[in-house]
Design a protein around this motif. Structure first.
Motif, PDB file in Angstrom:
ATOM      1  N   PHE A 114       1.635  -1.970   6.235  1.00  9.84           N
ATOM      2  CA  PHE A 114       1.277  -1.338   4.966  1.00  9.84           C
ATOM      3  C   PHE A 114       1.197  -2.331   3.802  1.00  9.84           C
ATOM      4  N   ALA A 118       0.830  -1.201   0.000  1.00 10.38           N
ATOM      5  CA  ALA A 118       0.000   0.000   0.000  1.00 10.38           C
ATOM      6  C   ALA A 118       0.866   1.253   0.000  1.00 10.38           C
ATOM      7  N   TYR A 156      -3.743   0.447  -2.928  1.00  5.72           N
ATOM      8  CA  TYR A 156      -3.228  -0.916  -2.726  1.00  5.72           C
ATOM      9  C   TYR A 156      -2.939  -1.531  -4.083  1.00  5.72           C
ATOM     10  N   ASP A 199      -6.701  12.962  -0.185  1.00  6.28           N
ATOM     11  CA  ASP A 199      -5.600  12.046   0.135  1.00  6.28           C
ATOM     12  C   ASP A 199      -6.187  10.648   0.223  1.00  6.28           C
ATOM     13  N   TYR A 215       0.476   5.696   0.563  1.00  5.91           N
ATOM     14  CA  TYR A 215      -0.331   6.877   0.865  1.00  5.91           C
ATOM     15  C   TYR A 215       0.006   7.956  -0.156  1.00  5.91           C
ATOM     16  N   THR A 272       5.574  12.564   0.527  1.00  3.91           N
ATOM     17  CA  THR A 272       4.697  11.710  -0.292  1.00  3.91           C
ATOM     18  C   THR A 272       4.730  12.097  -1.767  1.00  3.91           C
ATOM     19  N   THR A 322      -3.150  -1.541   7.836  1.00  2.55           N
ATOM     20  CA  THR A 322      -3.096  -0.088   7.708  1.00  2.55           C
ATOM     21  C   THR A 322      -4.043   0.513   8.732  1.00  2.55           C
ATOM     22  N   TYR A 324      -5.420   4.590  10.792  1.00  2.00           N
ATOM     23  CA  TYR A 324      -5.406   6.058  10.881  1.00  2.00           C
ATOM     24  C   TYR A 324      -5.321   6.468  12.348  1.00  2.00           C
ATOM     25  N   ILE A 342      -5.306   6.040   0.116  1.00  2.00           N
ATOM     26  CA  ILE A 342      -4.395   4.898   0.144  1.00  2.00           C
ATOM     27  C   ILE A 342      -4.626   4.118  -1.140  1.00  2.00           C
TER      28      ILE A 342
END
Lengths: 366, 132
Positions: free
Chosen positions: A174, A83, A102, A98, A85, A258, A191, A193, A100
């Motif tokens: 991840f 994964a 995979y 924003d 971000y 990122t 994963t 938050y 994620i």
């Protein structure tokens, strides 16, 4: 009418206080928000995150498309299940959302985007996808539960058949994988938050109530959006719409890490970010620790002396630190100390580097 | 639902309570209903001694994890003392709203102003109506 997740009746039955979040009627808290927060830091908590939208992007040119669409580079996803971000930017370098992403297998990716932005994201993604021959499939048929905390993986995996249990527990941070249970329709990823270890589990909506009940029986505590917000803030994770939006770039949102400026990749927004980098990024997102008594909240004015002024973008009481913390967008030249206007008084705050808390441990000097 | 409404107190529509003390002073706090609605309280700012308050003036703030809320003066008068014990233990407002969780003591400008406030049955009615 706000939308309801398949777990809505369960939330009501558990006595949750419900609030509108991104057009969804979601649990704010079931009982004490502080206890829910601590359950995740110390044991295991679960969140209904079915309002978030999984979007499958598939086709032989899916990687090429996502390398154009996203500021982070999906070519970094070499291993299946890995994964990443990323921000999705507009041409001005502003953050549309924003997410994620995979990597499922060659030509198959799954994005998970925010609830409040999902509709506009899909319009944007659909518009950009023309010419790549990819299919973009929003998975409204899936529900999602995040199980988070030091004991979360063990408690959740214990509910699975032995082969799936081993597969889930073997996941590295991840990474995600499909499971064999329920005809291969379940996807689990390591994963979250919250700044804690755990799983995010996606499965057909009709099975989520059963999963939720079994997690409850396994001693996983239901937690609402209130705890989710204090956990992510302690973990130094941005909340879309608060800490960044279409008017701010990742470079002024603490997310430069990122953005991959690899040669030859023309991702959307790259030109604007390079121009901003060349001119000097005028603002930065920092962590604040309040040194005086009080509580930082979003949209409080920050005085950074000669550097100028800024504003808090998220602020709260930190249940783990028992102090008040915030994220704030301030002038690039801001030093180590600032003042924050709380109800007309200027209170002292120290500039710190997030995260404030990770894996149950304080990460900043108090 | 948390609805402890002691019979001997007076109340406001904005969920403050007032206790008439034998020495003619008044003690003020927020009700059990209010603390429950606000959730875990983590900070309280009480008015300073000597401050003159008008009835209805926002003069204290209680903050839960999620939000700050103003507390309004039920009576006009002069502040005698804010509850200093809340600085280190704001959760007392949650655990003992009518006792250790009091917010400030007041020398009322006119103690008979108390009569204009809701009595316990009036406040109970207000809660019942707002729950409908």
């Amino acid at each position: 009418m706000p939308q309801k997740t398949p777990l809505h009746d369960r939330h009501v039955a558990l006595g949750a206080r419900l609030v509108d979040f991104g057009g969804w009627d979601m649990p704010l808290q079931y009982g004490s928000q502080l206890e829910e927060h601590h359950a995740v830091r110390r044991d295991a908590g679960m969140f209904d995150v079915s309002h978030m939208r999984a979007v499958d992007v598939e086709g032989p040119r899916a990687q090429e498309f996502l390398r154009r669409l996203l500021a982070n580079d999906v070519a970094r996803l070499a291993a299946r299940g890995k994964a990443l971000y990323s921000c999705m930017l507009n041409e001005s370098g502003g953050v549309i959302d924003d997410l994620i992403v995979y990597f499922q297998e060659a030509g198959r990716y799954r994005l998970v985007v925010n609830a409040g932005t999902a509709e506009q994201d899909l319009v944007w993604i659909g518009r950009q996808a023309g010419g790549y021959g990819v299919t973009v499939r929003p998975r409204g048929d899936l529900a999602m539960v995040a199980v988070q905390g030091p004991n979360a993986r063990a408690k959740a995996a214990g509910l699975l058949p032995a082969d799936d249990e081993a597969k889930a527990l073997a996941l590295e941070t991840f990474f995600g994988t499909g499971l064999g249970v329920l005809g291969g329709s379940v996807f689990v990823a390591r994963t979250g938050y919250t700044g804690e270890d755990g799983f995010e589990i996606m499965l057909p909506a009709e099975h989520v109530v059963s999963l939720w009940n079994r997690l409850l029986d396994a001693g996983v505590r239901p937690c609402g959006l209130g705890a989710r917000d204090t956990l992510r803030l302690e973990a130094g994770m941005n909340l879309y719409g608060n800490d960044m939006n279409a008017q701010t770039t990742p470079l002024e949102s603490g997310l430069a890490w990122t953005v991959v400026f690899d040669p030859g990749r023309d991702f959307i927004g790259r030109g604007a970010l390079e121009a901003q980098r060349t001119a000097g990024v005028p603002r930065k997102l920092v962590g604040l620790l309040l040194e005086d008594k009080g509580i930082l909240r979003s949209h409080q004015k920050v005085y950074a002396g000669a550097a100028g002024e800024g504003e808090t973008t998220s602020g709260s009481y930190s249940p783990t630190l028992e102090r008040s913390i915030a994220l704030a967008r301030v002038p690039a030249a801001t030093g180590a100390e600032v003042e924050v206007d709380i109800r007309g008084k200027r209170l002292k705050a120290r500039v710190v580097r997030p995260p404030f808390v990770r894996h149950g441990r304080t990460q900043i000097p108090l | 639902m948390s609805n402890n409404v002691p019979a001997e107190l007076r109340y406001t529509k904005s969920h403050e309570w007032v206790r008439k003390n034998p020495d003619g002073t008044a003690t003020i706090g927020i009700t059990d209903h209010a603390q429950h609605a606000l959730g875990d309280l983590v900070f309280a700012e009480t008015p300073e001694s000597g401050r003159t308050l008008a009835a209805g003036e926002a003069c204290a703030v209680v903050e839960s994890v999620k939000a700050a809320s103003d507390v309004y003066a039920p009576l006009a008068g002069t502040v005698l003392e804010g509850n200093g014990g809340l600085a280190d233990a704001p959760e007392k407002i949650n655990t003992d709203p009518y006792g250790e969780g009091w917010l400030w003591k007041l020398k009322p400008a006119a103690i008979e102003d108390l009569e204009a406030l809701l009595d316990a049955s009036g406040y109970q009615r207000l809660l019942a109506e707002s729950a409908e």
